[in-house]
Scaffold this motif. Structure first.
Motif, mmCIF file in Angstrom:
data_model
loop_
_atom_site.group_PDB
_atom_site.id
_atom_site.type_symbol
_atom_site.label_atom_id
_atom_site.label_comp_id
_atom_site.label_asym_id
_atom_site.label_seq_id
_atom_site.Cartn_x
_atom_site.Cartn_y
_atom_site.Cartn_z
ATOM 1 N N PRO A 53 -2.954 8.319 -1.844
ATOM 2 C CA PRO A 53 -1.552 8.181 -1.479
ATOM 3 C C PRO A 53 -1.251 8.464 -0.014
ATOM 4 O O PRO A 53 -0.438 7.776 0.601
ATOM 5 C CB PRO A 53 -0.853 9.204 -2.389
ATOM 6 N N VAL A 54 -1.900 9.484 0.578
ATOM 7 C CA VAL A 54 -1.590 9.834 1.962
ATOM 8 C C VAL A 54 -1.945 8.684 2.900
ATOM 9 O O VAL A 54 -1.150 8.261 3.737
ATOM 10 C CB VAL A 54 -2.329 11.126 2.379
ATOM 11 N N VAL A 55 -3.173 8.158 2.779
ATOM 12 C CA VAL A 55 -3.605 7.052 3.644
ATOM 13 C C VAL A 55 -2.743 5.821 3.409
ATOM 14 O O VAL A 55 -2.344 5.128 4.355
ATOM 15 C CB VAL A 55 -5.098 6.723 3.384
ATOM 16 N N MET A 56 -2.418 5.549 2.158
ATOM 17 C CA MET A 56 -1.620 4.374 1.834
ATOM 18 C C MET A 56 -0.240 4.462 2.472
ATOM 19 O O MET A 56 0.287 3.481 3.011
ATOM 20 C CB MET A 56 -1.500 4.225 0.315
ATOM 21 N N VAL A 57 0.360 5.628 2.422
ATOM 22 C CA VAL A 57 1.680 5.810 3.018
ATOM 23 C C VAL A 57 1.610 5.708 4.539
ATOM 24 O O VAL A 57 2.461 5.103 5.190
ATOM 25 C CB VAL A 57 2.282 7.163 2.585
ATOM 26 N N GLN A 58 0.565 6.277 5.152
ATOM 27 C CA GLN A 58 0.464 6.249 6.614
ATOM 28 C C GLN A 58 0.203 4.843 7.135
ATOM 29 O O GLN A 58 0.699 4.476 8.201
ATOM 30 C CB GLN A 58 -0.630 7.215 7.069
ATOM 31 N N ILE A 59 -0.551 4.021 6.409
ATOM 32 C CA ILE A 59 -0.761 2.623 6.822
ATOM 33 C C ILE A 59 0.576 1.897 6.878
ATOM 34 O O ILE A 59 0.883 1.181 7.838
ATOM 35 C CB ILE A 59 -1.730 1.911 5.856
ATOM 36 N N GLY A 60 1.388 2.096 5.859
ATOM 37 C CA GLY A 60 2.712 1.483 5.855
ATOM 38 C C GLY A 60 3.563 1.991 6.991
ATOM 39 O O GLY A 60 4.357 1.236 7.579
ATOM 40 N N GLY A 61 3.410 3.266 7.344
ATOM 41 C CA GLY A 61 4.184 3.829 8.443
ATOM 42 C C GLY A 61 3.837 3.204 9.776
ATOM 43 O O GLY A 61 4.713 2.936 10.604
ATOM 44 N N VAL A 62 2.559 2.963 10.041
ATOM 45 C CA VAL A 62 2.147 2.340 11.307
ATOM 46 C C VAL A 62 2.699 0.927 11.404
ATOM 47 O O VAL A 62 3.241 0.514 12.435
ATOM 48 C CB VAL A 62 0.606 2.333 11.424
ATOM 49 N N MET A 63 2.597 0.138 10.331
ATOM 50 C CA MET A 63 3.109 -1.227 10.357
ATOM 51 C C MET A 63 4.620 -1.244 10.520
ATOM 52 O O MET A 63 5.185 -2.124 11.181
ATOM 53 C CB MET A 63 2.702 -1.963 9.077
ATOM 54 N N THR A 64 5.291 -0.248 9.954
ATOM 55 C CA THR A 64 6.733 -0.138 10.123
ATOM 56 C C THR A 64 7.088 0.057 11.583
ATOM 57 O O THR A 64 8.058 -0.523 12.084
ATOM 58 C CB THR A 64 7.281 1.042 9.292
ATOM 59 N N GLY A 65 6.302 0.873 12.276
ATOM 60 C CA GLY A 65 6.547 1.089 13.696
ATOM 61 C C GLY A 65 6.421 -0.189 14.503
ATOM 62 O O GLY A 65 7.211 -0.448 15.422
ATOM 63 N N VAL A 66 5.435 -1.025 14.171
ATOM 64 C CA VAL A 66 5.260 -2.300 14.878
ATOM 65 C C VAL A 66 6.452 -3.220 14.624
ATOM 66 O O VAL A 66 7.010 -3.823 15.540
ATOM 67 C CB VAL A 66 3.953 -2.987 14.424
ATOM 68 N N PHE A 67 6.880 -3.317 13.367
ATOM 69 C CA PHE A 67 7.959 -4.248 13.033
ATOM 70 C C PHE A 67 9.296 -3.802 13.610
ATOM 71 O O PHE A 67 10.198 -4.623 13.821
ATOM 72 C CB PHE A 67 8.073 -4.408 11.516
ATOM 73 N N LEU A 117 0.829 -1.200 0.000
ATOM 74 C CA LEU A 117 0.000 0.000 0.000
ATOM 75 C C LEU A 117 0.862 1.249 0.000
ATOM 76 O O LEU A 117 0.641 2.188 -0.763
ATOM 77 C CB LEU A 117 -0.928 0.001 1.216
ATOM 78 N N GLN A 118 1.876 1.268 0.889
ATOM 79 C CA GLN A 118 2.717 2.462 0.986
ATOM 80 C C GLN A 118 3.438 2.739 -0.324
ATOM 81 O O GLN A 118 3.447 3.870 -0.811
ATOM 82 C CB GLN A 118 3.742 2.305 2.100
ATOM 83 N N LEU A 119 4.022 1.704 -0.904
ATOM 84 C CA LEU A 119 4.776 1.919 -2.131
ATOM 85 C C LEU A 119 3.839 2.128 -3.319
ATOM 86 O O LEU A 119 4.211 2.785 -4.297
ATOM 87 C CB LEU A 119 5.725 0.743 -2.351
ATOM 88 N N GLY A 120 2.615 1.605 -3.216
ATOM 89 C CA GLY A 120 1.616 1.982 -4.201
ATOM 90 C C GLY A 120 1.326 3.471 -4.118
ATOM 91 O O GLY A 120 1.111 4.138 -5.142
ATOM 92 N N GLY A 121 1.317 4.009 -2.892
ATOM 93 C CA GLY A 121 1.137 5.444 -2.714
ATOM 94 C C GLY A 121 2.262 6.254 -3.326
ATOM 95 O O GLY A 121 2.053 7.362 -3.847
#
Length: 471
Positions: free
Chosen positions: A403-417, A127-131
Motif C-alpha cells: 500500500p505505501v509504494v502504491m500510494v506514493q506512485i500515485g502521489g508522484v504522478m499527481t504532482g506531474v499532472f 495503484l494508489q486507490l488499490g493501496g
C-alpha cells in the motif's frame, strides 16, 4: 442532487448540469445563511483525509522527523487557489473539469492533450486507490481475521472482496445527498480522534515541545527524504484529482444551476459572485479540516515512529501505524486505531469511487462515446464505473500488496499532472470566465504563487523520473 430536487431511481429530475432559468436561486449572504449550502468541500475532505494523511504523511514524519513540518502546511495551502479558480469557471459555465480540459489546445483528434495526460494519471491512480482498498482490507484483517492468519492472503482476499461489494452496493445509486452525508460521518469519526491524540502527545513519553515544532519550520529538506517529500506534496492537500472532481460536486450541489444560464446581465453577475462566495466558504472549511488532519498525522509519525526507527512498509503498514496508538495509550488503543483506520481509508474509498466514476464517464464523453448532457446515459455509465473501479482496485492490491509504494506512485504522478491543471486553469480563465467574476488582486497573487510552486514541483518530478538530480 440539490436539496430541493426530487429523485427517481437515482436520477435527478432537474439535471444540475443543465442550466435553466427556472433553476435560479438567490445566493445566501454571510456564514450562517451559507452553512446549509456547504458540502462539496466535505466530500473533498473525505477523499483527502485518507491515503495522503494516514499513509504518505505519517510515513514522511517517520522518515524525516519534525524537519518537514513546514512542507505539510505549504502542501495543503498552496493548491487551494487553483482549486477555487477552476471551481469559479465551473459555477459560471455549469461545465465540469474534464469538459474544460478538453478545450485546451493542441488536440489529438477529439481529445485535448490535458485529457491525454489525465488518462495516464488515471492509470497510476489505479495503484494508489488499490493501496487504499488494500490498507482498509488490512485493517479489517487484523481486527477480524476470519480466514487464516491476519494479513494472510486468504484474509486479505476476503476483506478486499467484502469492501468492493459493500462499496458498490452503497454507492450504486450515486445520489449526491447520500455521498455527502456518508463523507461527513467518516471524516468526523477519525479526524476528531486523531487530532485529540496528536494534541495529547505532550502528555505521554513521546512528548514534543516548542523546539521540535520550531525545527520543523526551517524550510529545509533532510538528505534522503526528497522523494518522499515530493510524493507528499503531490498527494496531500488538494491534488490534481481532487481539484478536478471538486468541480463535479460543485455542480451537483447546485451552485451552477442556481446561478442560471449566462444572459450577460448584472443580475447574473450578482448571483454568480454570490454563489462563488459560498464556494469560497466551502473550500475554506474543507481546508481547515484536512490541514488539521494532515498536521495531526505528521506529528504522530514524527513524535512516535521516528524516535523508534519505525517506518510503515508493505502490508505491515497498519501494524506499524498502530504503534502510534498502542505506544501512546496502551494495547487497548490498537482496536480504536483499527476502527479509525477503517474510517479514514474508507472515507477515501467512499469519496473516490463516485468521483472517479464521474471523471471516467466525462472522459468517454469527450471521446464521443456518450452525450454528457444526456442524464440517463451519464448515470448509466457512472454506475458502470461504480461497479468496475472497486473490483479493479482490489485486483491491483492483491497483485502488488504494498500500500505505501502504491500510494506514493500515485502521489508522484499527481504532482506531474498538477502542471497541466495550471495550464488549463489559466486558459479557461482567459477564454471563458467572465472578467466580472475574477477574484481581487490578493487572489490573483495567491493564484500566481500557487502556480509557480506547482510548476516547480512538476519540473522536479520530471527531472527525477529521468534520473536527473538538482543540488
Amino acid at each position: 442532487m440539490s436539496e430541493s430536487t426530487e429523485k427517481s431511481g437515482g436520477l435527478d429530475l432537474a439535471d444540475p448540469y443543465t442550466l435553466t432559468a427556472d433553476g435560479i436561486k438567490e445566493p445566501p449572504v454571510g456564514w450562517k445563511a451559507s452553512f446549509r449550502y456547504l458540502g462539496p468541500g466535505l466530500i473533498l475532505s473525505a477523499s483527502i483525509v485518507g491515503s495522503g494523511e494516514l499513509i504518505a504523511t505519517t510515513t514522511l514524519g517517520a522518515e524525516a522527523g519534525f524537519a518537514l513540518l513546514w512542507l505539510v502546511i505549504i502542501s495543503t495551502l498552496v493548491k487551494v487557489a487553483l482549486q477555487v479558480e477552476l471551481a469559479r469557471w465551473t459555477i459560471a459555465t455549469g461545465q465540469p473539469a474534464l469538459t474544460g480540459y478538453n478545450k485546451v489546445p493542441p488536440r489529438v483528434g477529439r481529445i485535448g492533450w490535458v485529457n491525454i495526460l489525465w488518462a495516464l494519471l488515471a492509470l497510476s491512480k489505479l495503484l494508489q486507490l488499490g493501496g487504499i482498498i488494500g490498507g482498509t482490507a488490512a485493517a479489517f484483517s487484523i481486527l477480524l481475521p476470519i480466514v487464516g492468519e491476519p494479513l494472510g492472503f486468504g484474509s486479505l482476499l476476503l476483506w478486499t472482496c467484502v469492501l468492493a461489494a459493500f462499496s458498490i452496493g452503497m454507492l450504486y445509486s450515486n445520489r449526491y445527498s447520500l455521498i455527502e452525508r456518508g463523507a461527513v460521518a467518516l471524516v468526523v469519526v477519525f479526524s476528531v480522534v486523531t487530532v485529540l491524540i496528536a494534541l495529547g502527545l505532550p502528555l505521554t513519553p513521546f512528548a514534543y515541545g516548542a523546539s521540535d515544532l520550531g525545527s520543523g519550520l526551517m524550510f529545509l529538506i533532510p538528505a534522503g527524504a526528497v522523494g518522499a517529500a515530493v510524493a507528499m506534496f503531490g498527494i496531500t492537500g488538494v491534488g490534481a484529482d481532487e481539484i478536478t472532481f471538486y468541480t463535479y460536486w460543485c455542480v451537483e450541489k447546485g451552485y451552477a444551476r442556481w446561478v442560471g444560464p449566462n444572459d450577460g446581465s448584472e443580475a447574473w453577475v450578482r448571483r454568480a459572485n454570490g454563489w462563488i462566495r459560498v464556494m469560497y466558504k466551502d473550500a475554506a472549511v474543507s481546508w481547515v479540516i484536512y490541514t488539521f488532519g494532515t498536521l495531526a498525522f505528521y506529528l504522530m509519525g514524527a513524535a512516535v515512529l521516528n524516535p523508534q526507527g519505525l517506518v510503515p512498509e508493505g502490508n505491515g503498514m497498519i501494524t506499524t501505524l498502530s504503534r502510534i496508538y498502542t505506544d501512546t495509550l496502551g494495547e487497548w488503543a490498537g482496536v480504536i486505531f483499527l476502527v479509525g483506520a477503517i474510517a479514514v481509508l474508507g472515507s477515501t474509498m467512499w469519496a473516490s469511487i463516485p468521483s472517479w466514476s464521474r471523471m471516467y464517464t466525462n472522459l468517454l464523453a469527450t471521446f464521443g462515446v456518450l452525450d454528457w448532457q444526456d442524464p440517463v446515459a451519464r448515470l448509466r455509465w457512472i454506475r458502470v464505473f461504480t461497479v468496475a473501479l472497486p473490483l479493479i482496485w482490489g485486483v491491483c492490491f492483491m497483485t502488488i500488496q504494498s500500500p505505501v509504494v502504491m500510494v506514493q506512485i500515485g502521489g508522484v504522478m499527481t504532482g506531474v499532472f498538477l502542471v497541466a491543471v495550471v495550464v488549463a486553469v489559466y486558459y479557461l480563465r482567459r477564454t471563458e470566465t467572465d472578467p466580472r467574476l475574477y477574484g481581487g488582486r490578493g487572489f490573483s497573487v495567491a493564484l500566481g504563487v500557487s502556480s509557480v510552486a506547482i510548476g516547480l514541483l512538476g519540473i522536479y518530478t520530471l527531472l527525477s523520473v529521468f534520473g536527473l538530480k538538482i543540488g
